[in-house]
Design an enzyme around this catalytic site. Sequence first.
Site, mmCIF file in Angstrom:
data_model
loop_
_atom_site.group_PDB
_atom_site.id
_atom_site.type_symbol
_atom_site.label_atom_id
_atom_site.label_comp_id
_atom_site.label_asym_id
_atom_site.label_seq_id
_atom_site.Cartn_x
_atom_site.Cartn_y
_atom_site.Cartn_z
ATOM 1 N N ARG A 196 -48.368 69.326 -32.323
ATOM 2 C CA ARG A 196 -47.445 69.851 -33.130
ATOM 3 C C ARG A 196 -48.042 70.476 -34.412
ATOM 4 N NH1 ARG A 196 -44.928 65.929 -30.511
ATOM 5 N NH2 ARG A 196 -42.716 65.960 -29.965
ATOM 6 N N GLN B 123 -39.931 65.554 -26.104
ATOM 7 C CA GLN B 123 -40.351 66.919 -25.609
ATOM 8 C C GLN B 123 -39.275 67.640 -25.123
ATOM 9 O OE1 GLN B 123 -43.040 65.446 -22.276
ATOM 10 N NE2 GLN B 123 -44.388 64.631 -23.551
ATOM 11 N N ASP C 22 -44.533 54.728 -24.552
ATOM 12 C CA ASP C 22 -45.895 54.783 -24.097
ATOM 13 C C ASP C 22 -46.729 53.652 -24.186
ATOM 14 O OD1 ASP C 22 -45.618 57.701 -23.693
ATOM 15 O OD2 ASP C 22 -46.386 58.317 -25.605
ATOM 16 N N LYS D 5 -44.007 59.809 -15.935
ATOM 17 C CA LYS D 5 -45.262 59.976 -17.080
ATOM 18 C C LYS D 5 -46.263 60.471 -16.295
ATOM 19 C CE LYS D 5 -42.684 58.848 -20.639
ATOM 20 N NZ LYS D 5 -42.425 59.856 -21.558
HETATM 21 C C1 S3P Z 1 -44.162 62.808 -26.542
HETATM 22 C C2 S3P Z 1 -42.970 62.139 -26.321
HETATM 23 C C3 S3P Z 1 -42.981 61.283 -24.947
HETATM 24 C C4 S3P Z 1 -44.220 60.697 -24.947
HETATM 25 C C5 S3P Z 1 -45.414 61.250 -24.926
HETATM 26 C C6 S3P Z 1 -45.435 62.435 -26.040
HETATM 27 C C7 S3P Z 1 -44.143 63.874 -27.547
HETATM 28 O O1 S3P Z 1 -42.495 61.831 -23.677
HETATM 29 O O2 S3P Z 1 -44.006 59.827 -23.780
HETATM 30 O O3 S3P Z 1 -46.486 60.657 -24.782
HETATM 31 O O4 S3P Z 1 -45.009 64.177 -28.277
HETATM 32 O O5 S3P Z 1 -43.157 64.582 -27.960
HETATM 33 P P1 S3P Z 1 -40.838 62.227 -23.461
HETATM 34 O O6 S3P Z 1 -40.343 63.232 -24.447
HETATM 35 O O7 S3P Z 1 -40.991 62.958 -22.152
HETATM 36 O O8 S3P Z 1 -40.195 60.897 -23.623
#
Ligand code: S3P
Length: 426
Positions: free
Chosen positions: A24, A166, A312, A339
Amino acid sequence: MIFSKVRRLAGELTVPGDKSISHRSIMFGSLADGLTEVRGFLQGADCLSTISCFTKMGITIENNGDTVLIHGKGPKGLTAPAGVLDCGNSGTTTRLISGILAAQDFNVTLTGDESICKRPMKRIMEPLSMMGAHIESKYNNGCAPLEITGSRLHGTHYLSPVASAQVKSAVLLAGLYADGETRVTEPYVSRNHTELLLSAYGADVHTEGTTAILRPGNPLEGLKLTVPGDISSAAFFIAAALIIPDSEILIRNVGVNPTRDGMLHVCRMMNGNVTLLNETNESGEPTADLLIRSSALKGTVIEGSIIPTLIDELPMIAAMACFAEGTTLIRDAAELKVKESNRIAVMTENLRAMGADVEETDDGMIIRGGRPLHGAVIDSKKDHRIAMTFAVTALAAEGETEILDADCVNISYPGFYSDLHRLFRK
Ligand code: S3P
């Protein structure tokens, strides 16, 4: 790579910077005006994919190892890349960047490695399309490559069927360019790094319950940021110290944001001895040192709103549960199937290969702890968190364990094996 039992772990370490915040920082820094200086940036392959994408869109990014300087050009400062944008193995890069690209005045094709081209992208295509975006899946299978035609966007209120940071972040980033307010409501709150960091850059974003709300129009300004250690990386050391007898380790400066700290709660539920020391704040994110001592673990139930806060960490937690007395139930975690690998299937198969009593369910696993584990050949499926989980599990199992494609840890933790090795004690 081969691993075998160790007698105990002791010592101190600092894990690399948080992956979510590192991604980010590059994205928001590119869209801000002026210089962003990031310390503690994670130099993993995923975050380097994000740097490469923004560099290809005309942003100057100086990566000096620990510190990264981003010369932001404002929200409309990106330029069309010369070819396709390659997101590598990174779901975060692919999904978040889509929200930004949907609103540019150029067209882009996004792609990635074999794993990325199998992961679901409809979850961002649908809400972004509701906002006026034009995103096509090249092979019409809901996956990358994605062809994105820059468009004018409108605000929306998206009710997300999944708790996914995400998805939420892709919609909020598109919302920066929309002609009205954007809201995303999730079933449970997912990690809130986008909300915290965008707000630090000057955006008008806040949260009401499980809804994130962004009003466009505020200028974003470059900032100085120190990224805390990634709790998802610390998780492997926490578990290792808990399951290997007579161990005591200190992990310094770990991010303990309440939307990410579910593993700490689960450790306590399992009777794990984890103490937070020196709790403080690093650029708006809570951090602490974690002191971990080996413990007699017991089984627990992990379900509902805690799941997004440890999503995670679930592979490592599932392996840890094999060393606990009693049964551990993991429910409401169907997201694990989409994942970097199908983490329910891959964990079940590999833990069974080591002699564990594990059952796969539709949305989780049932782990009956207490059986001694033995070495096995583990196919990591090139999933970094699977490789790290079994490197740790092998340290508490009889005999030798071979991990295939062990170098995939470079995705999120390039120095993982040497950091782990440094804690081994005779
Ligand atoms: C993340 C969100 C998670 C996580 C990924 C990183 C992020 O995924 O599993 O490793 O940085 O927004 P999801 O949004 O698909 O749950």
